[in-house]
Design a protein around this motif. Structure first.
Motif, PDB file in Angstrom:
ATOM      1  N   MET A   1      47.851  93.107 117.166  1.00 40.56           N
ATOM      2  CA  MET A   1      48.735  92.158 117.792  1.00 40.56           C
ATOM      3  C   MET A   1      49.888  91.867 116.820  1.00 40.56           C
ATOM      4  SD  MET A   1      47.683  88.352 119.055  1.00 40.56           S
ATOM      5  CE  MET A   1      47.465  88.748 120.769  1.00 40.56           C
ATOM      6  N   ILE A   2      51.079  91.890 117.318  1.00 37.70           N
ATOM      7  CA  ILE A   2      52.261  91.580 116.516  1.00 37.70           C
ATOM      8  C   ILE A   2      52.508  90.071 116.611  1.00 37.70           C
ATOM      9  CG2 ILE A   2      54.733  92.002 116.216  1.00 37.70           C
ATOM     10  CD1 ILE A   2      53.002  94.454 115.664  1.00 37.70           C
ATOM     11  N   ARG A   3      52.706  89.436 115.447  1.00 39.56           N
ATOM     12  CA  ARG A   3      52.892  87.984 115.418  1.00 39.56           C
ATOM     13  C   ARG A   3      54.044  87.632 114.473  1.00 39.56           C
ATOM     14  NH1 ARG A   3      48.224  85.097 117.092  1.00 39.56           N
ATOM     15  NH2 ARG A   3      48.658  83.418 115.633  1.00 39.56           N
ATOM     16  N   ASN A   4      54.615  86.459 114.700  1.00 38.66           N
ATOM     17  CA  ASN A   4      55.632  85.976 113.774  1.00 38.66           C
ATOM     18  C   ASN A   4      54.987  84.939 112.849  1.00 38.66           C
ATOM     19  OD1 ASN A   4      56.758  83.152 113.854  1.00 38.66           O
ATOM     20  ND2 ASN A   4      56.925  83.576 116.036  1.00 38.66           N
ATOM     21  N   ASP A   5      55.380  84.959 111.606  1.00 42.36           N
ATOM     22  CA  ASP A   5      54.857  84.060 110.589  1.00 42.36           C
ATOM     23  C   ASP A   5      55.995  83.201 110.029  1.00 42.36           C
ATOM     24  OD1 ASP A   5      52.905  83.004 108.925  1.00 42.36           O
ATOM     25  OD2 ASP A   5      53.115  84.564 107.412  1.00 42.36           O
ATOM     26  N   LEU A   6      56.942  82.873 110.901  1.00 35.42           N
ATOM     27  CA  LEU A   6      58.107  82.103 110.456  1.00 35.42           C
ATOM     28  C   LEU A   6      57.742  80.704 110.001  1.00 35.42           C
ATOM     29  CD1 LEU A   6      60.882  83.184 112.915  1.00 35.42           C
ATOM     30  CD2 LEU A   6      61.041  83.159 110.448  1.00 35.42           C
ATOM     31  N   ARG A   7      56.741  80.118 110.616  1.00 37.89           N
ATOM     32  CA  ARG A   7      56.380  78.750 110.245  1.00 37.89           C
ATOM     33  C   ARG A   7      56.059  78.661 108.746  1.00 37.89           C
ATOM     34  NH1 ARG A   7      53.090  74.531 113.787  1.00 37.89           N
ATOM     35  NH2 ARG A   7      53.328  72.763 112.400  1.00 37.89           N
ATOM     36  N   ARG A   8      55.374  79.661 108.212  1.00 39.41           N
ATOM     37  CA  ARG A   8      55.035  79.672 106.783  1.00 39.41           C
ATOM     38  C   ARG A   8      56.311  79.631 105.937  1.00 39.41           C
ATOM     39  NH1 ARG A   8      55.290  83.734 103.456  1.00 39.41           N
ATOM     40  NH2 ARG A   8      55.391  85.230 105.152  1.00 39.41           N
ATOM     41  N   LEU A   9      57.273  80.500 106.270  1.00 36.76           N
ATOM     42  CA  LEU A   9      58.533  80.539 105.514  1.00 36.76           C
ATOM     43  C   LEU A   9      59.313  79.235 105.662  1.00 36.76           C
ATOM     44  CD1 LEU A   9      59.810  84.152 106.290  1.00 36.76           C
ATOM     45  CD2 LEU A   9      58.872  83.317 104.142  1.00 36.76           C
ATOM     46  N   LEU A  10      59.364  78.731 106.868  1.00 35.10           N
ATOM     47  CA  LEU A  10      60.101  77.494 107.121  1.00 35.10           C
ATOM     48  C   LEU A  10      59.461  76.323 106.391  1.00 35.10           C
ATOM     49  CD1 LEU A  10      60.785  78.103 110.894  1.00 35.10           C
ATOM     50  CD2 LEU A  10      62.514  78.018 109.091  1.00 35.10           C
ATOM     51  N   ASP A  11      58.137  76.222 106.452  1.00 33.49           N
ATOM     52  CA  ASP A  11      57.437  75.134 105.769  1.00 33.49           C
ATOM     53  C   ASP A  11      57.648  75.202 104.258  1.00 33.49           C
ATOM     54  OD1 ASP A  11      56.547  74.136 108.183  1.00 33.49           O
ATOM     55  OD2 ASP A  11      54.489  74.855 107.952  1.00 33.49           O
ATOM     56  N   GLN A  12      57.663  76.407 103.707  1.00 29.53           N
ATOM     57  CA  GLN A  12      57.902  76.561 102.267  1.00 29.53           C
ATOM     58  C   GLN A  12      59.262  76.014 101.859  1.00 29.53           C
ATOM     59  OE1 GLN A  12      57.388  80.735 101.452  1.00 29.53           O
ATOM     60  NE2 GLN A  12      55.155  80.591 101.389  1.00 29.53           N
ATOM     61  N   LYS A  13      60.226  76.114 102.761  1.00 31.49           N
ATOM     62  CA  LYS A  13      61.590  75.645 102.475  1.00 31.49           C
ATOM     63  C   LYS A  13      61.830  74.213 102.969  1.00 31.49           C
ATOM     64  CE  LYS A  13      63.835  79.632 101.310  1.00 31.49           C
ATOM     65  NZ  LYS A  13      64.405  79.715  99.986  1.00 31.49           N
ATOM     66  N   GLY A  14      60.805  73.607 103.606  1.00 31.17           N
ATOM     67  CA  GLY A  14      60.968  72.254 104.130  1.00 31.17           C
ATOM     68  C   GLY A  14      61.869  72.187 105.348  1.00 31.17           C
ATOM     69  N   ILE A  15      61.865  73.251 106.143  1.00 32.02           N
ATOM     70  CA  ILE A  15      62.737  73.338 107.318  1.00 32.02           C
ATOM     71  C   ILE A  15      61.880  73.178 108.576  1.00 32.02           C
ATOM     72  CG2 ILE A  15      64.314  74.827 108.627  1.00 32.02           C
ATOM     73  CD1 ILE A  15      64.851  76.292 105.926  1.00 32.02           C
ATOM     74  N   ASN A  16      62.221  72.186 109.402  1.00 32.42           N
ATOM     75  CA  ASN A  16      61.524  72.028 110.681  1.00 32.42           C
ATOM     76  C   ASN A  16      62.299  72.763 111.777  1.00 32.42           C
ATOM     77  OD1 ASN A  16      63.670  70.359 111.449  1.00 32.42           O
ATOM     78  ND2 ASN A  16      62.553  68.482 111.019  1.00 32.42           N
ATOM     79  N   ALA A  17      61.766  72.759 112.974  1.00 33.28           N
ATOM     80  CA  ALA A  17      62.381  73.510 114.080  1.00 33.28           C
ATOM     81  C   ALA A  17      63.793  73.004 114.387  1.00 33.28           C
ATOM     82  CB  ALA A  17      61.501  73.444 115.320  1.00 33.28           C
ATOM     83  N   TYR A  18      63.982  71.688 114.344  1.00 31.09           N
ATOM     84  CA  TYR A  18      65.306  71.144 114.642  1.00 31.09           C
ATOM     85  C   TYR A  18      66.326  71.580 113.594  1.00 31.09           C
ATOM     86  CZ  TYR A  18      69.072  67.968 115.804  1.00 31.09           C
ATOM     87  OH  TYR A  18      70.301  67.451 116.146  1.00 31.09           O
ATOM     88  N   ARG A  19      65.930  71.545 112.336  1.00 38.73           N
ATOM     89  CA  ARG A  19      66.841  71.979 111.269  1.00 38.73           C
ATOM     90  C   ARG A  19      67.142  73.474 111.377  1.00 38.73           C
ATOM     91  NH1 ARG A  19      66.158  70.705 104.886  1.00 38.73           N
ATOM     92  NH2 ARG A  19      68.345  70.970 104.380  1.00 38.73           N
ATOM     93  N   LEU A  20      66.133  74.264 111.750  1.00 41.15           N
ATOM     94  CA  LEU A  20      66.341  75.698 111.998  1.00 41.15           C
ATOM     95  C   LEU A  20      67.431  75.882 113.045  1.00 41.15           C
ATOM     96  CD1 LEU A  20      65.467  78.723 111.773  1.00 41.15           C
ATOM     97  CD2 LEU A  20      63.763  78.205 113.530  1.00 41.15           C
ATOM     98  N   HIS A  21      67.333  75.133 114.111  1.00 40.06           N
ATOM     99  CA  HIS A  21      68.333  75.178 115.190  1.00 40.06           C
ATOM    100  C   HIS A  21      69.718  74.808 114.653  1.00 40.06           C
ATOM    101  CE1 HIS A  21      70.613  73.729 118.650  1.00 40.06           C
ATOM    102  NE2 HIS A  21      70.496  72.495 118.206  1.00 40.06           N
ATOM    103  N   GLN A  22      69.791  73.737 113.880  1.00 41.14           N
ATOM    104  CA  GLN A  22      71.076  73.282 113.349  1.00 41.14           C
ATOM    105  C   GLN A  22      71.694  74.295 112.387  1.00 41.14           C
ATOM    106  OE1 GLN A  22      69.917  69.456 111.680  1.00 41.14           O
ATOM    107  NE2 GLN A  22      71.287  68.475 113.152  1.00 41.14           N
ATOM    108  N   GLN A  23      70.894  74.818 111.483  1.00 33.92           N
ATOM    109  CA  GLN A  23      71.425  75.687 110.442  1.00 33.92           C
ATOM    110  C   GLN A  23      71.801  77.077 110.946  1.00 33.92           C
ATOM    111  OE1 GLN A  23      68.292  75.423 107.477  1.00 33.92           O
ATOM    112  NE2 GLN A  23      69.382  73.817 106.394  1.00 33.92           N
TER     113      GLN A  23
END
Length: 77
Positions: A1-23
């Motif tokens: 199964m192919i999966r995305n592991d973006l949450r790990r990278l985002l959490d490491q940088k302190g970036i939430n979903a809203y900030r991802l959208h903004q940036q």
């Protein structure tokens, strides 16, 4: 199964979903899906934005997980 592991990278940088959208300028619903749904695979234009803004290569967050392991991950969450 192919999966995305973006949450790990985002959490490491302190970036939430809203900030991802903004940036990145990606749609808010897409940012939320990327953060919360590991089965959601981003389109090429979204991957390009992630590379432009954060320098992340797709292979850093798109992974193959054997089906048995993926099923056990779903069962524990």
């Amino acid at each position: 199964m192919i999966r995305n592991d973006l949450r790990r990278l985002l959490d490491q940088k302190g970036i939430n979903a809203y900030r991802l959208h903004q940036q990145t300028g990606i749609h808010k619903a897409t940012a939320l899906k990327l953060y919360h749904d590991p089965e959601y695979i981003p389109r090429p234009d979204v991957m390009e934005k992630l590379a432009e803004v954060y320098g992340w290569q797709p292979g850093w967050y798109i992974n193959y997980v054997p089906k048995e392991i993926a099923e056990s991950l779903v069962a524990t969450t």
